[in-house]
Scaffold this motif. Structure first.
Motif, PDB file in Angstrom:
ATOM      1  N   ARG A  31       0.823  -1.206   0.000  1.00  0.00           N
ATOM      2  CA  ARG A  31       0.000   0.000   0.000  1.00  0.00           C
ATOM      3  C   ARG A  31       0.855   1.251   0.000  1.00  0.00           C
ATOM      4  N   HIS A  32       0.292   2.323  -0.553  1.00  0.00           N
ATOM      5  CA  HIS A  32       0.865   3.639  -0.378  1.00  0.00           C
ATOM      6  C   HIS A  32       0.482   4.141   1.012  1.00  0.00           C
ATOM      7  N   TYR A  33       1.178   5.178   1.449  1.00  0.00           N
ATOM      8  CA  TYR A  33       0.957   5.695   2.801  1.00  0.00           C
ATOM      9  C   TYR A  33      -0.510   6.050   3.035  1.00  0.00           C
ATOM     10  N   ASN A  34      -1.133   6.767   2.091  1.00  0.00           N
ATOM     11  CA  ASN A  34      -2.526   7.183   2.289  1.00  0.00           C
ATOM     12  C   ASN A  34      -3.465   5.988   2.396  1.00  0.00           C
ATOM     13  N   GLU A  35      -3.143   4.898   1.720  1.00  0.00           N
ATOM     14  CA  GLU A  35      -3.968   3.698   1.805  1.00  0.00           C
ATOM     15  C   GLU A  35      -3.830   3.041   3.178  1.00  0.00           C
ATOM     16  N   VAL A  36      -2.625   3.074   3.741  1.00  0.00           N
ATOM     17  CA  VAL A  36      -2.432   2.541   5.087  1.00  0.00           C
ATOM     18  C   VAL A  36      -3.264   3.342   6.085  1.00  0.00           C
ATOM     19  N   VAL A  37      -3.266   4.661   5.929  1.00  0.00           N
ATOM     20  CA  VAL A  37      -4.066   5.517   6.814  1.00  0.00           C
ATOM     21  C   VAL A  37      -5.538   5.135   6.743  1.00  0.00           C
ATOM     22  N   GLU A  38      -6.034   4.893   5.544  1.00  0.00           N
ATOM     23  CA  GLU A  38      -7.442   4.510   5.384  1.00  0.00           C
ATOM     24  C   GLU A  38      -7.741   3.197   6.091  1.00  0.00           C
ATOM     25  N   VAL A  39      -6.825   2.234   5.994  1.00  0.00           N
ATOM     26  CA  VAL A  39      -7.036   0.952   6.663  1.00  0.00           C
ATOM     27  C   VAL A  39      -7.109   1.147   8.171  1.00  0.00           C
ATOM     28  N   VAL A  40      -6.177   1.902   8.729  1.00  0.00           N
ATOM     29  CA  VAL A  40      -6.154   2.110  10.180  1.00  0.00           C
ATOM     30  C   VAL A  40      -7.410   2.841  10.639  1.00  0.00           C
ATOM     31  N   GLU A  41      -7.804   3.869   9.906  1.00  0.00           N
ATOM     32  CA  GLU A  41      -8.985   4.642  10.303  1.00  0.00           C
ATOM     33  C   GLU A  41     -10.269   3.827  10.188  1.00  0.00           C
ATOM     34  N   SER A  42     -10.252   2.768   9.392  1.00  0.00           N
ATOM     35  CA  SER A  42     -11.453   1.948   9.233  1.00  0.00           C
ATOM     36  C   SER A  42     -11.613   0.917  10.349  1.00  0.00           C
ATOM     37  N   MET A  43     -10.639   0.789  11.227  1.00  0.00           N
ATOM     38  CA  MET A  43     -10.663  -0.268  12.238  1.00  0.00           C
ATOM     39  C   MET A  43     -11.510   0.065  13.459  1.00  0.00           C
ATOM     40  N   ASP A  44     -12.000   1.293  13.563  1.00  0.00           N
ATOM     41  CA  ASP A  44     -12.816   1.703  14.708  1.00  0.00           C
ATOM     42  C   ASP A  44     -12.040   1.496  16.016  1.00  0.00           C
ATOM     43  N   LEU A  45     -10.822   2.009  16.057  1.00  0.00           N
ATOM     44  CA  LEU A  45      -9.961   1.882  17.229  1.00  0.00           C
ATOM     45  C   LEU A  45     -10.265   2.982  18.243  1.00  0.00           C
ATOM     46  N   PRO A  46      -9.911   2.773  19.511  1.00  0.00           N
ATOM     47  CA  PRO A  46      -9.986   3.872  20.474  1.00  0.00           C
ATOM     48  C   PRO A  46      -9.154   5.050  19.967  1.00  0.00           C
ATOM     49  N   PRO A  47      -9.575   6.273  20.252  1.00  0.00           N
ATOM     50  CA  PRO A  47      -8.888   7.442  19.684  1.00  0.00           C
ATOM     51  C   PRO A  47      -7.395   7.491  19.976  1.00  0.00           C
ATOM     52  N   ASP A  48      -6.980   7.148  21.211  1.00  0.00           N
ATOM     53  CA  ASP A  48      -5.558   7.226  21.527  1.00  0.00           C
ATOM     54  C   ASP A  48      -4.765   6.163  20.773  1.00  0.00           C
ATOM     55  N   VAL A  49      -5.358   4.991  20.589  1.00  0.00           N
ATOM     56  CA  VAL A  49      -4.687   3.926  19.837  1.00  0.00           C
ATOM     57  C   VAL A  49      -4.556   4.318  18.368  1.00  0.00           C
ATOM     58  N   GLU A  50      -5.637   4.839  17.791  1.00  0.00           N
ATOM     59  CA  GLU A  50      -5.579   5.254  16.390  1.00  0.00           C
ATOM     60  C   GLU A  50      -4.539   6.352  16.190  1.00  0.00           C
ATOM     61  N   SER A  51      -4.492   7.307  17.103  1.00  0.00           N
ATOM     62  CA  SER A  51      -3.530   8.395  16.989  1.00  0.00           C
ATOM     63  C   SER A  51      -2.099   7.879  17.029  1.00  0.00           C
ATOM     64  N   ASP A  52      -1.816   6.966  17.956  1.00  0.00           N
ATOM     65  CA  ASP A  52      -0.465   6.400  18.046  1.00  0.00           C
ATOM     66  C   ASP A  52      -0.112   5.622  16.782  1.00  0.00           C
ATOM     67  N   ALA A  53      -1.038   4.798  16.309  1.00  0.00           N
ATOM     68  CA  ALA A  53      -0.761   3.990  15.120  1.00  0.00           C
ATOM     69  C   ALA A  53      -0.509   4.870  13.900  1.00  0.00           C
ATOM     70  N   LEU A  54      -1.337   5.901  13.722  1.00  0.00           N
ATOM     71  CA  LEU A  54      -1.138   6.792  12.580  1.00  0.00           C
ATOM     72  C   LEU A  54       0.185   7.545  12.704  1.00  0.00           C
ATOM     73  N   GLY A  55       0.555   7.912  13.928  1.00  0.00           N
ATOM     74  CA  GLY A  55       1.839   8.567  14.127  1.00  0.00           C
ATOM     75  C   GLY A  55       2.999   7.676  13.741  1.00  0.00           C
ATOM     76  N   ILE A  56       2.892   6.388  14.060  1.00  0.00           N
ATOM     77  CA  ILE A  56       3.945   5.436  13.708  1.00  0.00           C
ATOM     78  C   ILE A  56       4.054   5.290  12.195  1.00  0.00           C
ATOM     79  N   PHE A  57       2.914   5.143  11.524  1.00  0.00           N
ATOM     80  CA  PHE A  57       2.964   4.990  10.075  1.00  0.00           C
ATOM     81  C   PHE A  57       3.419   6.271   9.382  1.00  0.00           C
ATOM     82  N   GLU A  58       3.121   7.412   9.960  1.00  0.00           N
ATOM     83  CA  GLU A  58       3.649   8.648   9.374  1.00  0.00           C
ATOM     84  C   GLU A  58       5.171   8.676   9.484  1.00  0.00           C
ATOM     85  N   ARG A  59       5.701   8.237  10.611  1.00  0.00           N
ATOM     86  CA  ARG A  59       7.158   8.160  10.751  1.00  0.00           C
ATOM     87  C   ARG A  59       7.757   7.203   9.721  1.00  0.00           C
ATOM     88  N   LEU A  60       7.131   6.043   9.567  1.00  0.00           N
ATOM     89  CA  LEU A  60       7.624   5.084   8.578  1.00  0.00           C
ATOM     90  C   LEU A  60       7.550   5.648   7.163  1.00  0.00           C
TER      91      LEU A  60
END
Length: 430
Positions: free
Chosen positions: A107-136
């Motif tokens: 996946r491209h970066y934006n596609e990874v973001v879409e996958v993570v945002e679709s998981m219905d995660l707790p807000p703090d978990v989603e924020s951390d995960a998106l931060g990690i993928f942005e770093r990657l």
């Protein structure tokens, strides 16, 4: 302060972080949102690493899970697939189908973001995960000279890497922590084969990630890759750096297994969970300096206010001797890194200096500060005085009355200002 401390002497990877967190008491059921969203499952089981029982985690496709030989991860090596290179001490020789490493859609970066945002995660978990993928994504973009949006994150965008990242964030949240720290992380050594050629360890992506991390890295202790891009990105986002494991009232501990056995060394990531006495807060700063010899006293005196308006945290002006023995002043400004450019410009505009030096101080240690109102009785009358309280956690170590308030009461009552200050401070101490 409930703290999770990682011992990074054998590096870190996504599967090692998962194993260490589960071994230290995180609930396996917390991983359910990932398994539901990606149709993968986590195989979790014990393995031996040089006499240490550790927890190994393997991400598999759910439909193939029932065809695996047993319910536990295998000990054989495999290509972990992150960024197209072998993961040294943290990889297994995977079977053709059951393992998910590097499988699933790239996946491209934006596609990874879409996958993570679709998981219905707790807000703090989603924020951390998106931060990690942005770093990657930013690390990958920096290495290849591309922009973030168009960056293809290779196997880091595959299902197993998403499972590693989001799974780690879910397990950290499950432990209900106030702080995550890591000792310096071993990178390993030698060289690795990547899709673009042979590169030294640490690899370019790991170097880029470490530059923006709070922790430090160390080479060795073996000639193979120990710190993977996924492991580096997760810890860059979640963990502060410490030189040694802090003093802990230990509640739990565990070891996450790297897949390969390394001769003479347990290839594990140790996690320690417990309460640590709260210390002063570590706050990132940078320091700006300039020397001036033609600025009026009025302008120098006003810098405390004008630079504070621009974002300065502290300003000092010290007399000094400049070239040709001319008297001058050294202006030193402490500022948050993100405000440095704005404050430097304001400093130049106010003083007319032709240059401002920046030195990367890194951090300062600051107390928790609170201003409370103390009521003092003077001659049968009550007066309010603001008092600044400094503490480290629950330990109050200094109280100081605000001078302007104490001075106003002193003038009204005819009493010495020091007496009013002492009364106010004593009222807070009680």
């Amino acid at each position: 302060m409930q703290t999770l401390a990682f011992d990074g002497r054998m590096g870190a990877s996504g599967d090692m972080l998962l194993g260490a967190l589960l071994a230290a008491g995180a609930d396996r059921n917390a991983l359910a949102p990932v398994e539901d969203a990606l149709d993968v499952t986590y195989d979790v089981g014990p393995v031996d690493r040089q006499g240490i029982e550790a927890t190994a985690v393997t991400v598999r496709f759910a439909e193939d899970h029932d065809h695996a030989d047993d319910g536990h991860p295998h000990d054989e090596e495999h290509d972990h697939g992150e960024h197209g290179h072998d993961h040294g001490g943290h990889s297994h020789e995977h079977e053709p189908q059951p393992h998910a490493e590097g499988h699933g859609p790239g996946r491209h970066y934006n596609e990874v973001v879409e996958v993570v945002e679709s998981m219905d995660l707790p807000p703090d978990v989603e924020s951390d995960a998106l931060g990690i993928f942005e770093r990657l994504g930013r690390a990958e973009a920096a290495v290849h000279g591309t922009d973030l949006a168009s960056t293809h994150v290779h196997e880091v965008g595959a299902d197993d890497a998403i499972a590693d990242v989001v799974g780690t964030c879910l397990l950290v949240a499950d432990l209900d922590l106030e702080q995550v720290v890591t000792t310096p992380l071993a990178t390993g050594g030698g060289e690795v084969e990547m899709s673009h050629g042979t590169y030294p360890v640490p690899t370019p992506a790991v170097v880029d990630l470490a530059e923006d991390a709070d922790w430090s890295v160390r080479g060795g202790p073996v000639d193979r890759e120990l710190l993977t891009p996924t492991g580096a990105a997760i810890l860059a986002e979640l963990a502060e750096g410490v030189e040694t494991v802090p003093g802990l009232e230990l509640d739990a501990s565990g070891y996450g297994a790297g897949s390969a056995d390394v001769a003479g060394r347990p290839n594990v990531l140790r996690a320690l969970v417990g309460n640590v006495d709260r210390q002063l807060e570590r706050e990132p700063i940078t320091v700006l300096e300039t020397n001036v010899d033609d600025v009026s006293p009025e302008v120098l005196g006003g810098l405390q206010e004008t630079l504070a308006d621009a974002g300065a945290l502290d300003v000092t002006v010290v007399p000094t001797t400049m070239k040709k023995s001319r008297p001058g002043h050294l202006v030193t400004v402490i500022v948050a890194p993100e405000d440095a450019g704005r404050v430097a410009r304001r400093l130049a505009e106010e003083t007319g200096t032709l240059g401002v030096r920046e030195s990367g101080a890194g951090h300062r240690w600051v107390a928790d500060r609170e201003v409370v109102t103390a009521t003092v009785d003077v001659g049968g009358e009550s007066y309010d005085v603001a008092v600044k309280v400094a503490s480290a956690g629950e330990d109050v170590y200094d109280v100081s009355a605000e001078f302007d308030d104490a001075l106003a009461v002193a003038r009204e009552t005819g009493r010495p200002v020091r007496e009013i200050a002492r009364l106010a401070e004593a009222a807070v101490d009680r």
